[in-house]
Design an enzyme around this catalytic site. Structure first.
Site, PDB file in Angstrom:
ATOM      1  N   ASP A 106     -28.253 -79.998  23.370  1.00  0.00           N
ATOM      2  CA  ASP A 106     -27.824 -80.183  24.755  1.00  0.00           C
ATOM      3  C   ASP A 106     -27.587 -78.805  25.381  1.00  0.00           C
ATOM      4  O   ASP A 106     -26.881 -77.980  24.797  1.00  0.00           O
ATOM      5  CB  ASP A 106     -26.521 -80.995  24.763  1.00  0.00           C
ATOM      6  CG  ASP A 106     -26.041 -81.383  26.153  1.00  0.00           C
ATOM      7  OD1 ASP A 106     -26.556 -80.840  27.145  1.00  0.00           O
ATOM      8  OD2 ASP A 106     -25.137 -82.229  26.243  1.00  0.00           O
ATOM      9  N   SER A 137     -19.676 -85.756  30.665  1.00  0.00           N
ATOM     10  CA  SER A 137     -20.583 -84.967  31.496  1.00  0.00           C
ATOM     11  C   SER A 137     -19.877 -84.495  32.768  1.00  0.00           C
ATOM     12  O   SER A 137     -18.879 -83.784  32.690  1.00  0.00           O
ATOM     13  CB  SER A 137     -21.844 -85.782  31.792  1.00  0.00           C
ATOM     14  OG  SER A 137     -22.866 -84.977  32.314  1.00  0.00           O
ATOM     15  N   HIS A 191     -27.505 -85.226  25.087  1.00  0.00           N
ATOM     16  CA  HIS A 191     -26.668 -85.548  26.237  1.00  0.00           C
ATOM     17  C   HIS A 191     -26.811 -87.039  26.569  1.00  0.00           C
ATOM     18  O   HIS A 191     -27.912 -87.590  26.559  1.00  0.00           O
ATOM     19  CB  HIS A 191     -27.106 -84.707  27.432  1.00  0.00           C
ATOM     20  CG  HIS A 191     -26.079 -84.614  28.503  1.00  0.00           C
ATOM     21  ND1 HIS A 191     -25.083 -83.655  28.490  1.00  0.00           N
ATOM     22  CD2 HIS A 191     -25.871 -85.354  29.621  1.00  0.00           C
ATOM     23  CE1 HIS A 191     -24.318 -83.800  29.564  1.00  0.00           C
ATOM     24  NE2 HIS A 191     -24.767 -84.831  30.263  1.00  0.00           N
TER      25      HIS A 191
END
Length: 310
Positions: A246, A149, A276
């Site tokens: 996502d 991320s 995610h």
């Protein structure tokens, strides 16, 4: 979007458990309270460390790091955690780092970079850069960058910046970037297709972008958004792993395409039915477990100078 069809029951159980860790008024919490809730959630999913892994906490200049070892490692993984540049620390991803260490045999060094909103960009990139320079000065060549991320964004930014330093660029053997947000078009593709995806929405992405951004016009800045770079030559071999459900999914595809168009090596793995943050589901969701094996194999291969994706 028919998420009931796309996402299997194991993954829904993970999504529900994650949601149960957050109070109904979570959006109204202070930043410090949000960090506390996030850390509590991370502890709910924390897996025991493999027995052979030991760790040491230390400071590199003013940057806290945690060093994981198992045996006598010949390679080093520099790990940057996710959390939107707002939450997360050395403990939130401790088990992920320990398992990568155990599965690859490599040294793993996690970076506790400064967080927004107390610290604005480029503070996070500066801390990651400090850690990378220390890693190379201390352990030499043979570094694999790894992040999830926000941490994937930081690792990519490091790879772009390292090209200006011969010692650092020659030391980095590759990067493994997991559901990264690299500054793609927020008004197109997966950002709209999965704007209301479980675990991460488009509105939340916009919040995380804004809270990190300093006032004024940044202009094109690959240390903030690597996809804004005009030059994708000379980057290390790159493996990108995304979750299909996502909003940031297409950033991984686009980053791969830019590297390949510039003559570099890049491979994109898009995981069907995953969301995610699925690294936390690797012990409870079969799809996430399989993906984590692919991630670990990619880290190990890049550390050995092997490119198994042709």
């Amino acid at each position: 979007m028919d998420y009931e069809r796309l996402i299997d029951e194991e993954t829904w159980a993970f999504i529900r458990k994650t949601g149960e860790c957050y109070p109904e008024d979570a959006v109204a919490l202070s930043i410090e309270e949000q960090r506390g809730v996030y850390n509590d959630m991370a502890r709910e999913f924390l897996a025991p460390r493999p027995d052979l892994v030991t760790s040491e906490d230390r400071r590199v200049s003013d940057v806290p790091v945690r060093i994981y070892t198992a045996g006598d490692p010949s390679r080093t993984v520099l790990f940057c955690h996710g959390g939107g540049f707002v939450v997360g620390d050395l403990n939130s991803h401790d088990d992920v780092c320990a398992e990568i260490c155990a599965q690859t045999g490599y040294r793993v060094i996690a970076v506790d970079y400064r967080l927004a909103p107390e610290h604005q960009h480029p503070a996070m990139s500066e801390d990651a850069w400090t850690a990378l320079r220390w890693v190379v000065a201390t352990y030499g060549k043979g570094v694999v960058l790894m992040g999830d991320s926000a941490g994937a964004n930081l690792c990519a930014a490091l790879a772009h910046a390292a090209r200006a330093d011969t010692e650092l660029s020659s030391a980095v053997m590759g990067q493994v970037l997991i559901y990264g947000a690299f500054g793609g078009d927020i008004n197109a593709g997966s950002y709209l297709e999965h704007a209301q995806a479980p675990m991460l929405t488009r509105d939340e992405i916009l919040f995380y972008m804004d809270v990190r951004r300093p006032k004024g016009d940044l202009g094109p800045d690959p240390t903030f958004a690597p996809l804004q770079d005009k030059d994708f030559t000379g980057l290390p071999p790159t493996v990108l792993v995304s979750a299909d459900c996502d909003p940031v999914r297409d950033d991984s595809r686009d980053y791969r395409d830019r590297i390949q168009a510039a003559g570099g090596k890049a491979y994109w793995i898009n995981e069907p039915g995953l969301v995610h943050g699925f690294l936390r589901a690797r012990h409870s969701v079969g799809r996430a477990r399989d993906s984590f094996e692919r991630i670990s194999a990619a880290v190990e291969a890049l550390g050995q100078g092997i490119w198994p994706y042709d």
